[in-house]
Design an enzyme around this catalytic site. Structure first.
Site, PDB file in Angstrom:
ATOM      1  N   TYR A  66     -18.225 -12.158   3.320  1.00 52.39           N
ATOM      2  CA  TYR A  66     -17.815 -10.929   4.019  1.00 52.39           C
ATOM      3  C   TYR A  66     -17.986 -11.091   5.529  1.00 52.39           C
ATOM      4  O   TYR A  66     -17.186 -10.562   6.312  1.00 52.39           O
ATOM      5  CB  TYR A  66     -18.545  -9.702   3.462  1.00 52.39           C
ATOM      6  CG  TYR A  66     -17.904  -9.233   2.171  1.00 52.39           C
ATOM      7  CD1 TYR A  66     -16.799  -8.385   2.190  1.00 52.39           C
ATOM      8  CD2 TYR A  66     -18.338  -9.720   0.944  1.00 52.39           C
ATOM      9  CE1 TYR A  66     -16.163  -8.020   1.017  1.00 52.39           C
ATOM     10  CE2 TYR A  66     -17.709  -9.355  -0.235  1.00 52.39           C
ATOM     11  CZ  TYR A  66     -16.616  -8.504  -0.190  1.00 52.39           C
ATOM     12  OH  TYR A  66     -15.981  -8.144  -1.347  1.00 52.39           O
ATOM     13  N   VAL A  98      -9.035  -2.728   3.567  1.00 51.73           N
ATOM     14  CA  VAL A  98     -10.383  -2.495   4.085  1.00 51.73           C
ATOM     15  C   VAL A  98     -10.468  -2.847   5.576  1.00 51.73           C
ATOM     16  O   VAL A  98     -11.538  -2.756   6.179  1.00 51.73           O
ATOM     17  CB  VAL A  98     -11.446  -3.281   3.268  1.00 51.73           C
ATOM     18  CG1 VAL A  98     -11.528  -2.732   1.842  1.00 51.73           C
ATOM     19  CG2 VAL A  98     -11.148  -4.781   3.242  1.00 51.73           C
ATOM     20  N   HIS A 114     -10.269   1.945  -0.727  1.00 50.82           N
ATOM     21  CA  HIS A 114     -11.164   0.864  -1.155  1.00 50.82           C
ATOM     22  C   HIS A 114     -12.263   0.567  -0.136  1.00 50.82           C
ATOM     23  O   HIS A 114     -12.814  -0.532  -0.124  1.00 50.82           O
ATOM     24  CB  HIS A 114     -10.344  -0.410  -1.452  1.00 50.82           C
ATOM     25  CG  HIS A 114      -9.482  -0.273  -2.673  1.00 50.82           C
ATOM     26  ND1 HIS A 114      -8.400  -1.088  -2.945  1.00 50.82           N
ATOM     27  CD2 HIS A 114      -9.558   0.604  -3.714  1.00 50.82           C
ATOM     28  CE1 HIS A 114      -7.855  -0.717  -4.098  1.00 50.82           C
ATOM     29  NE2 HIS A 114      -8.531   0.304  -4.577  1.00 50.82           N
TER      30      HIS A 114
HETATM   31  P1  OAD Z   1      -1.725  -7.754  -3.368  1.00 51.80           P
HETATM   32  O1  OAD Z   1      -2.120  -9.088  -2.827  1.00 51.80           O
HETATM   33  O2  OAD Z   1      -1.935  -7.511  -4.815  1.00 51.80           O
HETATM   34  O3  OAD Z   1      -0.185  -7.493  -3.057  1.00 51.80           O
HETATM   35  C1  OAD Z   1       0.342  -7.699  -1.785  1.00 51.80           C
HETATM   36  C2  OAD Z   1       1.799  -7.293  -1.795  1.00 51.80           C
HETATM   37  O4  OAD Z   1       2.290  -7.389  -0.471  1.00 51.80           O
HETATM   38  C3  OAD Z   1       2.707  -8.181  -2.674  1.00 51.80           C
HETATM   39  O5  OAD Z   1       3.546  -7.325  -3.443  1.00 51.80           O
HETATM   40  C4  OAD Z   1       3.533  -8.985  -1.645  1.00 51.80           C
HETATM   41  O6  OAD Z   1       4.851  -9.253  -2.095  1.00 51.80           O
HETATM   42  C5  OAD Z   1       3.557  -8.026  -0.486  1.00 51.80           C
HETATM   43  N1  OAD Z   1       3.695  -8.668   0.840  1.00 51.80           N
HETATM   44  C6  OAD Z   1       3.132  -9.814   1.283  1.00 51.80           C
HETATM   45  N2  OAD Z   1       3.439 -10.040   2.573  1.00 51.80           N
HETATM   46  C7  OAD Z   1       4.227  -8.999   2.967  1.00 51.80           C
HETATM   47  C8  OAD Z   1       4.853  -8.640   4.193  1.00 51.80           C
HETATM   48  N3  OAD Z   1       4.752  -9.387   5.289  1.00 51.80           N
HETATM   49  N4  OAD Z   1       5.582  -7.505   4.229  1.00 51.80           N
HETATM   50  C9  OAD Z   1       5.722  -6.733   3.116  1.00 51.80           C
HETATM   51  N5  OAD Z   1       5.145  -7.011   1.934  1.00 51.80           N
HETATM   52  C10 OAD Z   1       4.400  -8.124   1.850  1.00 51.80           C
HETATM   53  O7  OAD Z   1      -2.471  -6.664  -2.456  1.00 51.80           O
HETATM   54  P2  OAD Z   1      -2.736  -5.115  -2.763  1.00 51.80           P
HETATM   55  O8  OAD Z   1      -1.606  -4.531  -3.523  1.00 51.80           O
HETATM   56  O9  OAD Z   1      -3.144  -4.482  -1.500  1.00 51.80           O
HETATM   57  O10 OAD Z   1      -8.976  -4.364  -3.679  1.00 51.80           O
HETATM   58  O11 OAD Z   1      -3.993  -5.214  -3.707  1.00 51.80           O
HETATM   59  C11 OAD Z   1      -4.686  -4.054  -4.080  1.00 51.80           C
HETATM   60  C12 OAD Z   1      -6.162  -4.311  -4.095  1.00 51.80           C
HETATM   61  O12 OAD Z   1      -6.454  -5.534  -4.799  1.00 51.80           O
HETATM   62  C13 OAD Z   1      -6.797  -4.551  -2.738  1.00 51.80           C
HETATM   63  O13 OAD Z   1      -7.081  -3.363  -2.059  1.00 51.80           O
HETATM   64  C14 OAD Z   1      -8.055  -5.300  -3.078  1.00 51.80           C
HETATM   65  C15 OAD Z   1      -7.516  -6.239  -4.123  1.00 51.80           C
HETATM   66  O14 OAD Z   1      -8.432  -6.655  -5.091  1.00 51.80           O
HETATM   67  C16 OAD Z   1     -10.241  -4.338  -3.274  1.00 51.80           C
HETATM   68  O15 OAD Z   1     -10.677  -5.094  -2.427  1.00 51.80           O
HETATM   69  C17 OAD Z   1     -11.081  -3.321  -3.953  1.00 51.80           C
END
Ligand code: OAD
Ligand code: ZN
Length: 239
Positions: A66, A98, A114
């Protein structure tokens, strides 16, 4: 009407708009996403680095990791998508991220589902809570009030989401005419379930997603390009 024009029309006709973002919003600031091929969870095990049990078993390693994420965040800047969102008059920016990049872009109506990297709290839940200097994060230490370990103020797997953040997010999405979902895989619940309560969804992602398939409009492209194009004032010469 092309998708971007359709989405701009939906927003101009809406009286309340909220955003709901994930890691894709901050990707172009240089912060890794979680589930993309080069994502965070392909490099470290979430069972160790994102769980209370992992922290109990390997507190020094988790704390150091972290610290590394915090120093990385301190060296990054908001991108064009954060800046464009912060300049809107939308009701709320709900984020799973975060990081503090929406705030640093100037937004003062951000809800973090989160938690946040720029705070610590007591693992024992005694109420101790303090701000962290991201560029100089503290080493592992104990709570001054109860002696338990102090941990980042983020939500780990298996933990409840912060109650107030959840309530604000759920209410804002229910009341909004349009919810703009940006850069999330929608894989993590209960956060992803909030999207199901939205009236009209505009989905932005660099690739097609399940959320996009069910949205009123799906905009495919990088957030730092698509979000500014969606929210910029109309150019009178191109109307
Ligand atoms: P993910 O890594 O699961 O998904 C990221 C998304 O962003 C994917 O659908 C990619 O296609 C898209 N992406 C990547 N680069 C991009 C860009 N430049 N422009 C637009 N889209 C893009 O991340 P989250 O959905 O945020 O939880 O994941 C949810 C949670 O899972 C997070 O908050 C974290 C993680 O475990 C905790 O830390 C509690
Ligand atoms: Zn304590």
């Amino acid at each position: 009407m092309d998708n971007l024009r359709h989405a701009r029309t939906l927003i101009s006709e809406a009286s309340q708009v909220v955003s709901f973002s994930g890691a894709g919003l901050s990707a172009e600031s240089g912060i890794a996403t979680f589930r993309d091929p080069d994502g965070v969870w392909s490099k470290v095990d979430p069972a160790v680095y994102a769980s209370a049990a992992g922290f109990r078993a390997r507190p020094n390693e988790v704390s150091e990791w972290y610290g590394h994420r915090r120093r990385t965040l301190a060296m990054t800047n908001p991108n064009a998508a954060h800046l464009a969102l912060a300049a809107t008059n939308w009701q709320l920016h709900i984020t799973q991220n975060v990081d503090n990049l929406l705030e640093r872009a100037g937004a003062n109506n951000v809800v973090h589902l989160h938690g946040v990297l720029d705070h610590d709290r007591c693992q024992n839940g005694c109420g101790y809570h303090c701000a962290v200097d991201l560029s100089n994060p503290p080493a592992l230490h104990t709570c001054p009030d109860c002696g338990s370990m102090v941990r980042p103020d983020v939500v780990w797997f298996g933990e409840m989401l912060p109650e107030l953040a959840w309530h604000l997010a759920e209410t804002a999405i229910e009341q909004a005419d349009v919810t703009v979902v940006i850069g999330t895989s929608g894989e993590v619940w209960p956060a992803a379930g909030l999207i199901g309560g939205a009236r009209t969804v505009i989905a932005i992602n660099r690739e097609p997603t399940k959320i996009g398939r069910h949205a009123a409009v799906e905009l495919i492209g990088p957030a730092a390009t698509v979000v500014p194009a969606l929210v910029s004032p109309a150019d009178p010469n191109t109307r």
